[in-house]
Design an enzyme around this catalytic site. Structure first.
Site, PDB file in Angstrom:
ATOM      1  N   ASN A   1       0.857  -1.195   0.000  1.00 52.36           N
ATOM      2  CA  ASN A   1       0.000   0.000   0.000  1.00 52.36           C
ATOM      3  C   ASN A   1       0.892   1.243   0.000  1.00 52.36           C
ATOM      4  OD1 ASN A   1      -1.836   2.031   0.488  1.00 52.36           O
ATOM      5  ND2 ASN A   1      -2.271   1.431   2.609  1.00 52.36           N
TER       6      ASN A   1
ATOM      7  N   LYS B   1       0.006   4.315  -0.288  1.00 56.12           N
ATOM      8  CA  LYS B   1      -0.664   5.514   0.266  1.00 56.12           C
ATOM      9  C   LYS B   1      -0.489   6.678  -0.714  1.00 56.12           C
ATOM     10  CE  LYS B   1       0.155   3.533   4.726  1.00 56.12           C
ATOM     11  NZ  LYS B   1       0.184   3.694   6.156  1.00 56.12           N
TER      12      LYS B   1
ATOM     13  N   HIS C   1      -9.380   1.108   5.271  1.00 57.51           N
ATOM     14  CA  HIS C   1      -8.071   1.264   5.919  1.00 57.51           C
ATOM     15  C   HIS C   1      -8.246   2.216   7.107  1.00 57.51           C
ATOM     16  CE1 HIS C   1      -3.951   2.583   6.584  1.00 57.51           C
ATOM     17  NE2 HIS C   1      -3.581   1.480   5.971  1.00 57.51           N
TER      18      HIS C   1
ATOM     19  N   GLU D   1      -6.625   4.652   8.107  1.00 57.85           N
ATOM     20  CA  GLU D   1      -6.463   6.085   7.790  1.00 57.85           C
ATOM     21  C   GLU D   1      -7.742   6.644   7.173  1.00 57.85           C
ATOM     22  OE1 GLU D   1      -2.816   5.684   5.583  1.00 57.85           O
ATOM     23  OE2 GLU D   1      -1.804   5.167   7.447  1.00 57.85           O
TER      24      GLU D   1
ATOM     25  N   GLU E   1      -5.308  -5.220  10.781  1.00 60.34           N
ATOM     26  CA  GLU E   1      -4.298  -4.181  10.952  1.00 60.34           C
ATOM     27  C   GLU E   1      -4.545  -3.455  12.275  1.00 60.34           C
ATOM     28  OE1 GLU E   1      -2.332  -2.948   7.084  1.00 60.34           O
ATOM     29  OE2 GLU E   1      -4.079  -1.680   7.279  1.00 60.34           O
TER      30      GLU E   1
ATOM     31  N   GLY F   1       2.407   2.025  10.881  1.00 56.61           N
ATOM     32  CA  GLY F   1       3.333   3.161  10.806  1.00 56.61           C
ATOM     33  C   GLY F   1       4.081   3.446  12.088  1.00 56.61           C
TER      34      GLY F   1
ATOM     35  N   SER G   1       3.511  -2.373  10.330  1.00 56.37           N
ATOM     36  CA  SER G   1       4.966  -2.365  10.508  1.00 56.37           C
ATOM     37  C   SER G   1       5.630  -3.685  10.105  1.00 56.37           C
ATOM     38  CB  SER G   1       5.318  -1.977  11.948  1.00 56.37           C
ATOM     39  OG  SER G   1       4.897  -0.655  12.204  1.00 56.37           O
TER      40      SER G   1
HETATM   41  C1  PEP Z   1      -0.705   0.161   6.243  1.00 54.47           C
HETATM   42  O1  PEP Z   1      -0.830   1.366   6.160  1.00 54.47           O
HETATM   43  O2  PEP Z   1      -1.576  -0.593   5.793  1.00 54.47           O
HETATM   44  C2  PEP Z   1       0.473  -0.369   6.893  1.00 54.47           C
HETATM   45  C3  PEP Z   1       0.477  -1.616   7.243  1.00 54.47           C
HETATM   46  O3  PEP Z   1       1.515   0.516   7.079  1.00 54.47           O
HETATM   47  P1  PEP Z   1       2.961   0.167   7.699  1.00 54.47           P
HETATM   48  O4  PEP Z   1       3.441  -1.090   7.074  1.00 54.47           O
HETATM   49  O5  PEP Z   1       3.804   1.346   7.352  1.00 54.47           O
HETATM   50  O6  PEP Z   1       2.760   0.012   9.173  1.00 54.47           O
END
Ligand code: PEP
Length: 260
Positions: A11, A13, A99, A101, A169, A175, A214
């Site tokens: 992803n 973003k 998601h 966000e 998630e 993040g 992460s």
């Molecule tokens: C995400 O935004 O779906 C995500 C998993 O981000 P990150 O890997 O940076 O934690």
């Protein structure tokens, strides 16, 4: 389907212009061409405006692509929204829905996610529905309750034979540089798989449960090896070519999802 293909999804973003995206997938395709990876499905999620460049560069490639968001109506007076039909026309196979966000920054509710799920499925896209608890909800021991609610509402009226994926998630892991532990992931993934089965979804044959939060080249082998993890959704570490290739090339003894 005799075996499950492990999903490795990147992803991006709001990163990578059309030309940056084109250069990235060109190099990715080149970097992955040596090995056969039949048991792994690799998908990238560029910003909307970079999808045509990615589509062009990935023609006849095994690497898939999708969108990070979608609207639920197929056409009409909805300024700024993108119809699932337009995504399909660009060759998208996947779409990310709900998601964290989108939920926290743009006010997406479970009901909105549900509309997007239904409309994406009707259009022939394969949605990845994201779910996960905040740190506070975890501390208050509400993790299963929150995830159960997100699934219940998000999958309302979704046909039992539909093909989609769930991304667990945990909001606190996205993040943050700190992924959930193998133990934390295992219990939640097992809960989700059981929830799906109890409700009547064909579960693993049609619905994978992937982990996001992460994921890095350093922890991917350990995370993929967790029982009930059918893939990973990767944010930051999917933006750099070497780290994404290392994630795609995770080491898993006996290759997860391989046919018996
Ligand atoms: C995400 O935004 O779906 C995500 C998993 O981000 P990150 O890997 O940076 O934690």
């Amino acid at each position: 389907m005799s075996g499950i293909r492990t999903l490795i999804a990147g992803n991006w973003k709001s990163n990578k212009s059309a030309e940056e995206a084109r250069a990235f997938v060109k190099a990715l395709r080149e970097g992955l061409k040596e090995k056969k990876r039949d048991e792994r499905e690799i998908v990238v999620f560029p910003p909307f405006t970079s999808i045509p460049a990615v589509a062009d560069e990935l023609r006849n490639s095994e690497i898939g692509y999708g969108a990070q968001n979608v609207f639920w109506e197929t056409a009409g007076a909805f300024t700024g929204e993108v119809s699932p039909v337009f995504l399909k026309e660009l060759g998208c196979r996947y779409v990310i829905i709900g998601h964290s966000e989108r939920r926290t920054l743009f006010g997406e509710t479970d009901e909105i996610c549900n509309r997007k799920m239904l409309s994406s499925l009707r259009t022939g896209l394969r949605p990845i529905l994201c779910c996960g608890e905040t740190w506070e909800q975890r501390r208050e021991e509400k993790t299963f309750c929150i995830i159960g609610e997100q699934l219940n509402a998000g999958l309302h009226q979704v046909p039992f034979d539909a093909e989609f994926d769930i991304a667990y998630e945990p909001v606190w892991a996205i993040g943050s540089g700190k992924s959930a532990t193998a133990e934390q992931i295992e219990v939640v993934h097992s809960y989700i798989h059981q929830w799906l089965q109890r409700k009547g979804f064909a579960s693993r044959e049609r619905v994978r449960v992937i982990y996001g939060g992460s994921v890095t080249p350093e922890n991917v082998d350990r995370l993929i090896a967790v029982p009930d993890v059918d893939g990973v959704l990767v944010g930051r570490a999917s933006l750099k070519l070497e780290s994404f290739i290392r994630i795609v090339d995770f080491c898993c003894p006996g290759e997860k999802g391989a046919s018996p």
